[in-house]
Design an enzyme around this catalytic site. Structure first.
Site, short mmCIF file in Angstrom:
data_model
loop_
_atom_site.label_atom_id
_atom_site.label_comp_id
_atom_site.label_asym_id
_atom_site.label_seq_id
_atom_site.Cartn_x
_atom_site.Cartn_y
_atom_site.Cartn_z
N ARG A 68 -27.21 26.21 -25.13
CA ARG A 68 -26.65 25.44 -24.01
C ARG A 68 -25.32 24.78 -24.40
NH1 ARG A 68 -29.64 24.72 -19.76
NH2 ARG A 68 -31.55 25.20 -20.91
N LEU A 96 -26.03 21.98 -17.74
CA LEU A 96 -25.01 21.88 -18.80
C LEU A 96 -25.33 20.71 -19.73
CD1 LEU A 96 -21.83 22.57 -16.64
CD2 LEU A 96 -23.02 24.16 -18.17
N ASN A 110 -22.47 16.26 -7.74
CA ASN A 110 -23.49 17.27 -7.42
C ASN A 110 -24.02 17.00 -6.02
OD1 ASN A 110 -25.36 19.40 -7.93
ND2 ASN A 110 -26.96 17.89 -8.32
N THR A 111 -24.43 18.07 -5.35
CA THR A 111 -25.20 17.91 -4.12
C THR A 111 -26.58 18.48 -4.36
OG1 THR A 111 -25.38 18.42 -1.76
CG2 THR A 111 -24.25 20.06 -3.12
N HIS A 112 -27.58 17.73 -3.95
CA HIS A 112 -28.97 18.13 -4.22
C HIS A 112 -29.72 18.18 -2.89
CE1 HIS A 112 -32.66 18.54 -6.48
NE2 HIS A 112 -33.21 17.64 -5.66
N ASP A 148 -30.25 15.61 -11.94
CA ASP A 148 -30.52 14.96 -10.64
C ASP A 148 -30.67 13.45 -10.74
OD1 ASP A 148 -30.32 17.46 -9.45
OD2 ASP A 148 -32.45 17.87 -9.63
C1 GRF Z 1 -27.39 23.80 -1.99
O1 GRF Z 1 -28.50 23.47 -1.20
C2 GRF Z 1 -27.25 22.86 -3.15
O2 GRF Z 1 -27.65 21.56 -2.86
C3 GRF Z 1 -28.22 23.47 -4.12
O3 GRF Z 1 -27.95 24.85 -4.04
C4 GRF Z 1 -27.56 25.15 -2.70
C5 GRF Z 1 -26.31 25.98 -2.77
O4 GRF Z 1 -26.14 26.73 -1.60
N1 GRF Z 1 -28.09 22.87 -5.43
P1 GRF Z 1 -25.03 27.88 -1.45
O5 GRF Z 1 -25.22 28.87 -2.58
O6 GRF Z 1 -23.69 27.21 -1.53
O7 GRF Z 1 -25.27 28.47 -0.09
#
Ligand code: GRF
Length: 200
Positions: A68, A96, A110-112, A148
């Protein structure tokens, strides 16, 4: 295919999948310098079609022996090569190690697809469905070495509807992410603007 844009971006986007969140980031005209992917995927084509450099830092080992730290060093190198000053993870499938958070302190977003701290991890949508919650959602946060975790910048909830599958629920969440993530990145970049070295 559009003409390549001049290298004026400060943002590096990390992606592994269909790249629909990346598409929204690019559609919001955020200053993307490079898109780094860890495997061949549609996100690469999305970047290229927008005239943004796409760099494949191929991860070949998905087993226990995966190095990693060495892989992270290659990602950091790719980001540095393109003058990146802030990073947005958009469905990046590799965790990472510390080096990326040390190189871009407080500048990795990040978006979760869940309302953190609920349902951390890669299968957040499935976990919410299995838990039988009435609503879930998405969270934009500053990423840290702990997966997260990190300060939350924005959150929005989404209903779980009767008959939802993992895909239908994830798509409803992603529709929100495509609006919330670019808007949050834009405000974040404005808020750190005085710390950015802008290149002409
Ligand atoms: C999103 O829901 C993001 O939050 C998650 O992976 C997805 C990515 O979607 N971690 P895409 O590949 O951009 O359609």
């Amino acid at each position: 295919m559009q003409q390549p844009r001049p290298d004026r971006g400060v943002l590096g986007v990390l992606a592994s999948g269909t790249g629909s969140i990346l598409e929204a980031i690019l559609g919001a005209d955020l200053p993307v310098a490079v898109v780094v992917v860890d495997r061949p995927c549609r996100a690469m084509d999305v970047a290229r079609d927008a005239g943004v450099p796409a760099q494949l830092v191929a991860r070949t080992d998905f087993g226990a022996a995966f190095d990693r730290a060495a892989y992270t060093a290659r990602v950091v190198e790719a980001l540095e090569r393109h003058g990146v000053q802030a990073v947005a993870m958009a469905g990046f499938g590799t965790v990472l190690s510390a080096a990326v958070f040390e190189r871009f302190p407080g500048r990795v977003l990040n978006t979760h697809p869940a309302l953190l701290p609920a349902f951390k991890g890669w299968h957040a949508v499935r976990a919410a469905l299995e838990a039988g919650v009435a609503e879930t959602g998405c969270t934009v946060h500053i990423a840290t070495e702990a997966v997260d975790e990190g300060p939350i910048l924005a959150q929005e909830s989404v209903p779980v509807l009767p008959g939802d599958s993992e895909d239908s629920l994830h798509e409803r969440i992603k529709a929100v992410e495509r609006r919330l993530y670019p808007a949050t990145i834009a405000s974040f970049l404005t808020s750190i603007n005085d710390k950015l070295e802008t290149r002409t």
